[in-house]
Design a protein around this motif. Structure first.
Motif, mmCIF file in Angstrom:
data_model
loop_
_atom_site.group_PDB
_atom_site.id
_atom_site.type_symbol
_atom_site.label_atom_id
_atom_site.label_comp_id
_atom_site.label_asym_id
_atom_site.label_seq_id
_atom_site.Cartn_x
_atom_site.Cartn_y
_atom_site.Cartn_z
ATOM 1 N N GLY A 1 -4.573 -1.742 -5.110
ATOM 2 C CA GLY A 1 -3.392 -0.957 -4.772
ATOM 3 C C GLY A 1 -2.138 -1.734 -5.143
ATOM 4 O O GLY A 1 -1.181 -1.190 -5.707
ATOM 5 N N MET A 2 -2.150 -3.045 -4.852
ATOM 6 C CA MET A 2 -0.981 -3.873 -5.165
ATOM 7 C C MET A 2 -0.708 -3.929 -6.666
ATOM 8 O O MET A 2 0.450 -3.967 -7.073
ATOM 9 C CB MET A 2 -1.157 -5.311 -4.615
ATOM 10 C CG MET A 2 -0.772 -5.494 -3.158
ATOM 11 S SD MET A 2 0.771 -4.695 -2.651
ATOM 12 C CE MET A 2 1.970 -5.457 -3.725
ATOM 13 N N TYR B 1 4.107 -1.410 3.623
ATOM 14 C CA TYR B 1 2.909 -2.252 3.573
ATOM 15 C C TYR B 1 3.342 -3.689 3.269
ATOM 16 O O TYR B 1 4.201 -3.918 2.410
ATOM 17 C CB TYR B 1 1.978 -1.719 2.478
ATOM 18 C CG TYR B 1 0.751 -2.554 2.299
ATOM 19 C CD1 TYR B 1 -0.252 -2.526 3.258
ATOM 20 C CD2 TYR B 1 0.602 -3.395 1.209
ATOM 21 C CE1 TYR B 1 -1.386 -3.316 3.125
ATOM 22 C CE2 TYR B 1 -0.524 -4.185 1.059
ATOM 23 C CZ TYR B 1 -1.514 -4.145 2.021
ATOM 24 O OH TYR B 1 -2.627 -4.929 1.877
ATOM 25 N N ASP C 1 4.111 5.915 -1.795
ATOM 26 C CA ASP C 1 2.797 5.336 -1.507
ATOM 27 C C ASP C 1 2.118 6.302 -0.540
ATOM 28 O O ASP C 1 2.506 6.424 0.609
ATOM 29 C CB ASP C 1 2.971 3.940 -0.885
ATOM 30 C CG ASP C 1 1.632 3.280 -0.549
ATOM 31 O OD1 ASP C 1 0.632 4.000 -0.351
ATOM 32 O OD2 ASP C 1 1.596 2.035 -0.465
ATOM 33 N N SER D 1 -3.549 2.861 -2.642
ATOM 34 C CA SER D 1 -4.555 1.832 -2.538
ATOM 35 C C SER D 1 -5.853 2.621 -2.456
ATOM 36 O O SER D 1 -6.161 3.229 -1.433
ATOM 37 C CB SER D 1 -4.357 0.996 -1.275
ATOM 38 O OG SER D 1 -5.525 0.223 -1.086
ATOM 39 N N THR E 1 -8.602 1.407 -2.332
ATOM 40 C CA THR E 1 -9.445 0.634 -1.420
ATOM 41 C C THR E 1 -9.683 1.411 -0.130
ATOM 42 O O THR E 1 -10.688 1.218 0.535
ATOM 43 C CB THR E 1 -8.703 -0.684 -1.069
ATOM 44 O OG1 THR E 1 -8.238 -1.284 -2.267
ATOM 45 C CG2 THR E 1 -9.583 -1.641 -0.303
ATOM 46 N N LYS E 2 -8.728 2.271 0.224
ATOM 47 C CA LYS E 2 -8.737 2.940 1.538
ATOM 48 C C LYS E 2 -9.543 4.242 1.476
ATOM 49 O O LYS E 2 -10.713 4.189 1.175
ATOM 50 C CB LYS E 2 -7.286 3.128 2.004
ATOM 51 C CG LYS E 2 -6.417 1.868 1.816
ATOM 52 C CD LYS E 2 -6.860 0.690 2.693
ATOM 53 C CE LYS E 2 -6.261 -0.644 2.269
ATOM 54 N NZ LYS E 2 -4.815 -0.704 2.270
HETATM 55 C C1 PLP Z 1 -3.831 -1.487 1.541
HETATM 56 C C2 PLP Z 1 -2.546 -0.908 1.173
HETATM 57 C C3 PLP Z 1 -1.875 -1.296 -0.005
HETATM 58 C C4 PLP Z 1 -2.400 -2.387 -0.904
HETATM 59 O O1 PLP Z 1 -3.601 -2.024 -1.521
HETATM 60 P P1 PLP Z 1 -4.711 -3.068 -2.012
HETATM 61 O O2 PLP Z 1 -5.790 -2.185 -2.526
HETATM 62 O O3 PLP Z 1 -5.114 -3.888 -0.812
HETATM 63 O O4 PLP Z 1 -4.093 -3.932 -3.053
HETATM 64 C C5 PLP Z 1 -0.693 -0.669 -0.304
HETATM 65 N N1 PLP Z 1 -0.165 0.282 0.482
HETATM 66 C C6 PLP Z 1 -0.769 0.663 1.624
HETATM 67 C C7 PLP Z 1 -0.126 1.712 2.466
HETATM 68 C C8 PLP Z 1 -1.970 0.100 2.007
HETATM 69 O O5 PLP Z 1 -2.552 0.477 3.142
#
Ligand code: PLP
Length: 429
Positions: free
Chosen positions: A97-98, A122, A205, A227, A229-230
């Motif tokens: 996400g970063m 974030y 975001d 992200s 990842t979430k």
């Molecule tokens: C986790 C998160 C990020 C960063 O994402 P990564 O996948 O950890 O690099 C950015 N914005 C929000 C709102 C997040 O929860």
């Protein structure tokens, strides 16, 4: 006959992949390769001409596969599927996400430009803005969700850089307080400072609500960031990110991605394709559970306050109005204040059995953490207080577990907090 339009959830299993590409395999394989063979030197030359923008695309001509830093089938299919939820023209996926966020900011901000951003953000994004972008000569200006449009415009004008406002960057709902920001209002502010040859971009975001429950492009945003990842990944087993928008803007983002080399790899792409098949099922179940958890917490005597957009009512005025207009679900992120301070919050976290004590969010398992000392430990104390990130605040991401098990776990941990108070009173006499 009218053409039938399939919904995104129906297309997550097949869109953009043709079994004849891979011996009839129903599922898209992992194209675990760094490079691709050209059928002829002429074809290879043509692919490079398009990749470098040396000439216009000919009628019906497609971009060819060259090298996995530029493109890879798993990533391209994933990008095409992701566009369906937000109705975006194009998507770029990243290794985190970063990397999606930092690449988009670097592409659209130049030395001397002004970036207007919402607070809190974030932690990683906040650090990148205040510690990295400022070193590149970008001016930055933060505002709070409570500020009105007139106040924000005045702040920009007073900054002395209003002629160079290049981007408004927001997170809504804000993490961890769940305060909402009106995206269409951000569009209006951006338009106020745009002129004929300079457009002020709005970037959102959307990690907290997307890609199911909030569609920023519909409200006038230019870029949507995730992200992955979430919720998109959803199983706490990978790190990835995405940026969506128009062909024009995403082409710029992809060009910078090619040279920073921060695209996701084919294995991550494949895992995300698999995750997308159950995205809607997971997110809807998470939101169903979260609504019950929020209702339970709101009535619990050990709880001072619950911050969950599903609990907003007409009495909350503008916040309620934004929620009803902008979001199609209350989501699965809850923050709440336990009675007491850090000691009571830690007692709660230390006694959970089913819910895991960990940062991150949007996954199948429920996760709880303490923003003041964990995700937001880098925010200066005075600012933390202003943003209501207090010592008794807990953030909970609700998963897909059985709801009775979740309520039991939260209930028994709150009993421990109550017992702690009892002890304190006895010791204190
Ligand atoms: C986790 C998160 C990020 C960063 O994402 P990564 O996948 O950890 O690099 C950015 N914005 C929000 C709102 C997040 O929860």
């Amino acid at each position: 006959m009218k053409k039938h339009q399939f919904r995104p959830e129906s297309l997550m299993m097949s869109y953009g992949y043709h079994p004849e590409w891979s011996e009839g395999a129903v599922k898209c394989p992992i194209f675990q390769t760094s490079t691709f063979e050209f059928q002829s030197a002429e074809k290879g030359k043509a692919f490079f001409e398009l990749a470098y923008g040396l000439r216009e695309r000919r009628e019906g001509e497609k971009e060819g596969l060259i090298y996995s830093r530029l493109n890879n089938p798993d990533l391209e299919i994933l990008e095409n599927r992701l566009t369906l939820w937000d109705k975006a023209e194009e998507c770029a996926v990243f290794e985190s996400g970063m990397s999606a966020i930092s690449t988009a900011l670097l592409e659209f901000l130049k030395p001397g430009d002004l970036l207007l951003y919402s607070q809190p953000l974030y932690g990683g994004t906040s650090h990148f803005i205040s510690e990295v972008l400022t070193q590149w000569g970008v001016h930055t200006l933060g505002f709070h969700p409570e500020h009105t449009m007139a106040e924000i415009i005045q702040m920009v004008e007073r900054s002395g850089h209003s002629g160079r406002l290049a981007m408004i960057y927001i997170e809504t709902p804000a993490n961890p307080t769940n305060t909402l920001i009106d995206i269409s209002l951000m569009r209006q502010i951006a338009d106020t400072f745009s002129d004929g040859d300079r457009k002020v971009y709005v970037a959102v975001d959307n990690t907290y609500m997307g890609p199911l429950w909030q569609h920023p492009l519909k409200w006038g945003a230019d870029l949507v960031l995730y992200s992955a990842t979430k919720y998109i990944g959803g199983h706490s087993d990978l790190i990835a990110g995405a940026c969506l928008g128009s062909h024009e803007l995403i082409k710029r983002v992809k060009t910078l991605r090619t040279f920073l080399g921060n695209m996701a790899g084919p294995w991550t792409g494949w895992l995300l394709l698999r995750s997308l098949e159950t995205l809607k099922l997971r997110m809807e179940e998470q939101a169903r559970n979260a609504q019950q958890v929020a209702a339970y917490l709101a009535k619990h005597p050990q709880i001072e306050q619950v911050h969950y957009i599903g609990l907003l009512t007409e009495q909350d005025g503008a916040q309620y109005e934004i929620y009803r207009r902008q979001c199609s679900s209350p989501g699965a992120m809850i923050s709440f204040n336990v009675l007491g301070g850090e000691k009571e919050a830690f007692c709660f976290l230390n006694h959970l059995h089913l819910v895991k004590l960990a940062v991150s969010l949007g996954s199948t398992e429920s996760l709880a953490q303490h923003p003041a000392t964990m995700t937001h430990a880098g925010v200066p104390p005075a600012e933390r207080e202003e943003l209501h990130i207090t010592d008794n605040l807990i953030r909970l991401s609700v998963g897909v577990e059985n709801i009775d098990d979740l309520l039991w776990d939260i209930g028994q941990a709150l009993e421990k907090v109550k017992a702690l108070k009892g002890e304190g009173e006895r010791v204190g006499g």
